[in-house]
Design a protein around this motif. Sequence first.
Motif, PDB file in Angstrom:
ATOM      1  N   THR A 237      30.121  40.949  27.679  1.00 13.11           N
ATOM      2  CA  THR A 237      30.069  41.373  29.086  1.00 13.11           C
ATOM      3  C   THR A 237      30.715  40.371  30.037  1.00 13.11           C
ATOM      4  O   THR A 237      31.554  40.740  30.874  1.00 13.11           O
ATOM      5  N   THR A 238      30.344  39.090  29.941  1.00 10.53           N
ATOM      6  CA  THR A 238      30.895  38.120  30.896  1.00 10.53           C
ATOM      7  C   THR A 238      32.376  37.876  30.661  1.00 10.53           C
ATOM      8  O   THR A 238      33.115  37.543  31.597  1.00 10.53           O
ATOM      9  N   ILE A 240      34.532  40.176  29.794  1.00 15.15           N
ATOM     10  CA  ILE A 240      35.178  41.298  30.485  1.00 15.15           C
ATOM     11  C   ILE A 240      35.200  41.040  31.987  1.00 15.15           C
ATOM     12  O   ILE A 240      36.241  41.178  32.646  1.00 15.15           O
ATOM     13  N   GLU A 241      34.059  40.649  32.532  1.00  9.71           N
ATOM     14  CA  GLU A 241      33.941  40.439  33.978  1.00  9.71           C
ATOM     15  C   GLU A 241      34.836  39.306  34.471  1.00  9.71           C
ATOM     16  O   GLU A 241      35.323  39.340  35.609  1.00  9.71           O
ATOM     17  N   ARG A 242      35.096  38.302  33.623  1.00  8.29           N
ATOM     18  CA  ARG A 242      35.928  37.153  34.013  1.00  8.29           C
ATOM     19  C   ARG A 242      37.397  37.358  33.648  1.00  8.29           C
ATOM     20  O   ARG A 242      38.195  36.427  33.693  1.00  8.29           O
TER      21      ARG A 242
END
Length: 272
Positions: A237-238, A240-242
């Motif tokens: 998840t992180t 993807i977000e970054r």
Amino acid sequence: MLSANAFYKKNGYYIQKNILPYDLLLKTLHEFDVLLIQQLNLIGYNATASSDIEVVHEHMRLLHQKNNLAYLQTLRIWAKLFSLQAIIMHEAIVDTIKTLGIDLQLFQTAPVVHVMANDLKITGGYHGVGVHQDWTALQSGLDTITIWFPFMDVDKHNFPVELVPGSHLHGLYRGKAQQNIYEIDASLYQENDFIPMEVNRGDVLFMSNFTLHRTGLHGDKRVRIAGSARYENASETTFIERLYPSAQKRVIERELLQPHFPEKSQLEKIYK
């Protein structure tokens, strides 16, 4: 008894026993020696390449003594062999990576070959690494996994990986950037926290990128050769977000490394 996944999540590492075929490991070891022999031939030493670790060690020692630059350049190119790539892509490793939670696998770095021997030290050069976490070298997904596998049996007297079980649960440790690693502040761990990983040929050590570890410096007269690679999860998840970050960049030297090379006659010899 804990499952592989449960043990890994609790301890930050897992050793999968006897999953790599010996013949694949021996093939790669033989090709390591082929590269050594090619350089030894240039200085008048004639020998046949071998997959016997003692013979390979002797060839390493000889090249190290006769031509230190050739020795270093040969070890650097080991990591580019197709046979080494075949090991890190082996289905048994990929299956375990999936079991440990890596859904969409990525490589952002090439495999690395690690050599440790008391008679192969380089002045001012690599002889193991201090306490660190692998994540700072990539800074990508939080569930990134490092694998480490030896080409011979590694016990506590042959430069084992030493790690701190459960340390991956404490987040990013404070440290300082060094030439090869982001070295962890020594006040944050105790010597007796570390456990040597005894890993036999055919075994693979799987380790969280947040697990504290180092190269054990206790070694006898043997050489220890091991490979490692990192597996990222493109679906974390992180990550993807970054926007899929990576601390590593590829740089190409556009100037000619060896001016006036190659000559036309050399190309003709290859293609005619």
